[in-house]
Design a protein around this motif. Sequence first.
Motif, short mmCIF file in Angstrom:
data_model
loop_
_atom_site.label_atom_id
_atom_site.label_comp_id
_atom_site.label_asym_id
_atom_site.label_seq_id
_atom_site.Cartn_x
_atom_site.Cartn_y
_atom_site.Cartn_z
N CYS A 1 53.61 -45.20 -35.12
CA CYS A 1 53.05 -44.87 -36.69
C CYS A 1 54.22 -44.84 -37.42
CB CYS A 1 52.12 -43.75 -36.51
SG CYS A 1 51.58 -43.00 -38.02
N SER A 2 54.21 -45.18 -38.68
CA SER A 2 55.07 -44.75 -39.73
C SER A 2 54.58 -44.27 -40.88
CB SER A 2 55.95 -46.11 -39.87
OG SER A 2 55.28 -47.12 -40.40
N TYR A 3 55.03 -43.42 -41.63
CA TYR A 3 54.49 -42.86 -42.99
C TYR A 3 55.42 -42.76 -43.97
CZ TYR A 3 56.43 -38.65 -40.82
OH TYR A 3 57.30 -37.46 -40.26
N LYS A 4 55.01 -42.48 -45.30
CA LYS A 4 55.82 -42.51 -46.40
C LYS A 4 56.37 -41.40 -46.84
CE LYS A 4 53.76 -47.01 -47.44
NZ LYS A 4 53.07 -47.85 -48.32
N THR A 5 55.40 -40.25 -47.02
CA THR A 5 55.68 -39.13 -47.51
C THR A 5 55.87 -37.79 -46.60
OG1 THR A 5 53.36 -38.56 -47.87
CG2 THR A 5 54.38 -39.75 -49.76
N SER A 6 56.39 -36.75 -47.08
CA SER A 6 56.46 -35.67 -46.09
C SER A 6 55.16 -35.08 -45.68
CB SER A 6 57.32 -34.40 -46.92
OG SER A 6 56.28 -34.13 -47.97
N ILE A 7 55.11 -34.59 -44.43
CA ILE A 7 53.89 -34.14 -43.93
C ILE A 7 54.05 -32.73 -43.30
CG2 ILE A 7 53.12 -36.42 -43.42
CD1 ILE A 7 54.04 -35.80 -40.63
N ASN A 8 52.74 -32.10 -43.12
CA ASN A 8 52.58 -30.85 -42.60
C ASN A 8 52.37 -30.92 -40.92
OD1 ASN A 8 52.85 -29.04 -44.64
ND2 ASN A 8 50.81 -29.75 -45.30
N ASN A 9 51.68 -32.05 -40.73
CA ASN A 9 51.34 -32.28 -39.05
C ASN A 9 50.92 -33.88 -39.15
OD1 ASN A 9 48.49 -32.68 -39.21
ND2 ASN A 9 48.59 -30.53 -39.65
N LEU A 10 50.93 -34.19 -37.96
CA LEU A 10 50.51 -35.82 -37.68
C LEU A 10 49.71 -35.64 -36.44
CD1 LEU A 10 52.61 -38.93 -37.90
CD2 LEU A 10 51.13 -38.37 -35.77
N GLN A 11 48.45 -36.17 -36.42
CA GLN A 11 47.58 -36.23 -35.43
C GLN A 11 47.16 -37.62 -35.01
OE1 GLN A 11 44.54 -33.79 -36.92
NE2 GLN A 11 45.40 -32.84 -38.53
N TRP A 12 46.84 -37.77 -33.85
CA TRP A 12 46.42 -39.12 -33.20
C TRP A 12 44.95 -38.78 -32.83
CZ3 TRP A 12 48.98 -43.95 -32.85
CH2 TRP A 12 50.25 -43.49 -33.30
N TYR A 13 44.38 -39.85 -33.13
CA TYR A 13 42.98 -40.01 -32.84
C TYR A 13 42.42 -41.22 -32.07
CZ TYR A 13 41.78 -36.09 -36.22
OH TYR A 13 41.76 -35.03 -36.73
N ARG A 14 41.35 -41.30 -31.37
CA ARG A 14 40.78 -42.33 -30.67
C ARG A 14 39.46 -42.79 -30.93
NH1 ARG A 14 40.13 -43.57 -24.32
NH2 ARG A 14 37.99 -44.23 -24.31
N GLN A 15 39.14 -43.94 -31.19
CA GLN A 15 37.64 -44.29 -31.68
C GLN A 15 37.36 -45.35 -30.78
OE1 GLN A 15 37.14 -46.28 -35.26
NE2 GLN A 15 35.35 -45.29 -35.82
N ASN A 16 36.20 -45.19 -30.09
CA ASN A 16 35.57 -46.19 -29.06
C ASN A 16 34.69 -47.08 -30.32
OD1 ASN A 16 36.18 -43.89 -26.97
ND2 ASN A 16 35.83 -46.01 -26.00
N SER A 17 34.57 -48.37 -29.69
CA SER A 17 33.72 -49.15 -30.71
C SER A 17 32.42 -48.62 -31.30
CB SER A 17 33.50 -50.51 -30.22
OG SER A 17 32.63 -51.42 -31.03
N ILE B 1 45.77 -35.27 -30.23
CA ILE B 1 46.67 -34.55 -30.07
C ILE B 1 47.26 -34.27 -31.46
CG2 ILE B 1 48.51 -36.26 -29.72
CD1 ILE B 1 49.54 -34.34 -27.57
N LEU B 2 47.75 -33.12 -31.89
CA LEU B 2 48.46 -32.74 -33.14
C LEU B 2 49.81 -32.35 -32.92
CD1 LEU B 2 46.74 -30.59 -35.89
CD2 LEU B 2 49.14 -30.21 -34.99
N ILE B 3 50.84 -32.90 -33.39
CA ILE B 3 52.05 -32.40 -33.53
C ILE B 3 52.55 -32.09 -34.99
CG2 ILE B 3 52.87 -34.76 -33.96
CD1 ILE B 3 55.34 -33.94 -32.03
N ARG B 4 53.07 -30.75 -35.01
CA ARG B 4 53.64 -30.26 -36.20
C ARG B 4 54.75 -30.89 -36.82
NH1 ARG B 4 51.50 -26.07 -33.12
NH2 ARG B 4 49.48 -25.20 -33.87
N SER B 5 55.13 -30.54 -38.03
CA SER B 5 56.19 -31.07 -38.53
C SER B 5 57.41 -30.59 -37.95
CB SER B 5 56.32 -31.15 -40.00
OG SER B 5 56.36 -29.58 -40.43
N ASN B 6 57.84 -29.28 -37.49
CA ASN B 6 58.78 -28.83 -36.78
C ASN B 6 58.83 -28.98 -35.33
OD1 ASN B 6 56.66 -27.10 -36.12
ND2 ASN B 6 57.75 -25.28 -36.67
N GLU B 7 58.02 -29.88 -34.86
CA GLU B 7 57.99 -30.09 -33.40
C GLU B 7 58.50 -31.61 -33.23
OE1 GLU B 7 53.71 -29.39 -32.70
OE2 GLU B 7 54.30 -27.68 -31.33
N ARG B 8 59.06 -31.93 -32.13
CA ARG B 8 59.49 -33.18 -31.74
C ARG B 8 58.80 -34.13 -30.82
NH1 ARG B 8 60.66 -32.64 -35.97
NH2 ARG B 8 62.52 -32.18 -36.91
N GLU B 9 58.21 -33.27 -29.86
CA GLU B 9 57.67 -33.93 -28.50
C GLU B 9 56.46 -33.16 -28.12
OE1 GLU B 9 60.20 -35.80 -25.93
OE2 GLU B 9 58.94 -35.47 -24.22
#
Lengths: 108, 113
Positions: free
Chosen positions: A23-39, A47-55
Amino acid sequence: SQQGEEDPQALSIQEGENATMNCSYKTSINNLQWYRQNSGRGLVHLILIRSNEREKHSGRLRVTLDTSKKSSSLLITASRAADTASYFCATEGNDMRFGAGTRLTVKP
Amino acid sequence: NAGVTQTPKFRVLKTGQSMTLLCAQDMNHEYMYWYRQDPGMGLRLIHYSVGEGTTAKGEVPDGYNVSRLKKQNFLLGLESAAPSQTSVYFCASRVGWSQETQYFGPGTRLLVL
């Protein structure tokens, strides 16, 4: 316009293999989240990862975040047929922005 | 707990008709969101609310109005439906600002003819 851009758009693998989505993004963020969607269903938070976390890890999921490159990756290890779904990244800055998603197919 | 529920599940409208989509949550969440999802695309934020009596515009607010008269309910209105509003609409809620996951409803499929 959408903030996050997932890559690849579609991914097909065999059961037991690992799946990596980016996933690539363009502006500064507070956090990034991943979601799953079944059809045809709503989104489920993975999972949520904060901007000050790396993994971050959660079960078979591993997420990395590189704020200098404005990119994140989601790794699903030892994939199962039940992992077949669309996966979306969402960035949170001033508001929530979702990418177009990666459609993952895991063949049994 | 029922979580986040949406009413109706499916609706067909004619161009120019109006309707209201209802989102309800029983988790005492402060924040609520309305998104639309078009085929092959991710979700786009229409409007959101950070608490009872408050609303704010998202990425694609035109043609929609919202109200949050009660904490547990978030209504999305289409005053004059257009074919471009054919989409799947998702509601979500969360406890508060950032650092928290969103819980999504099952979606409402809207077809505008």
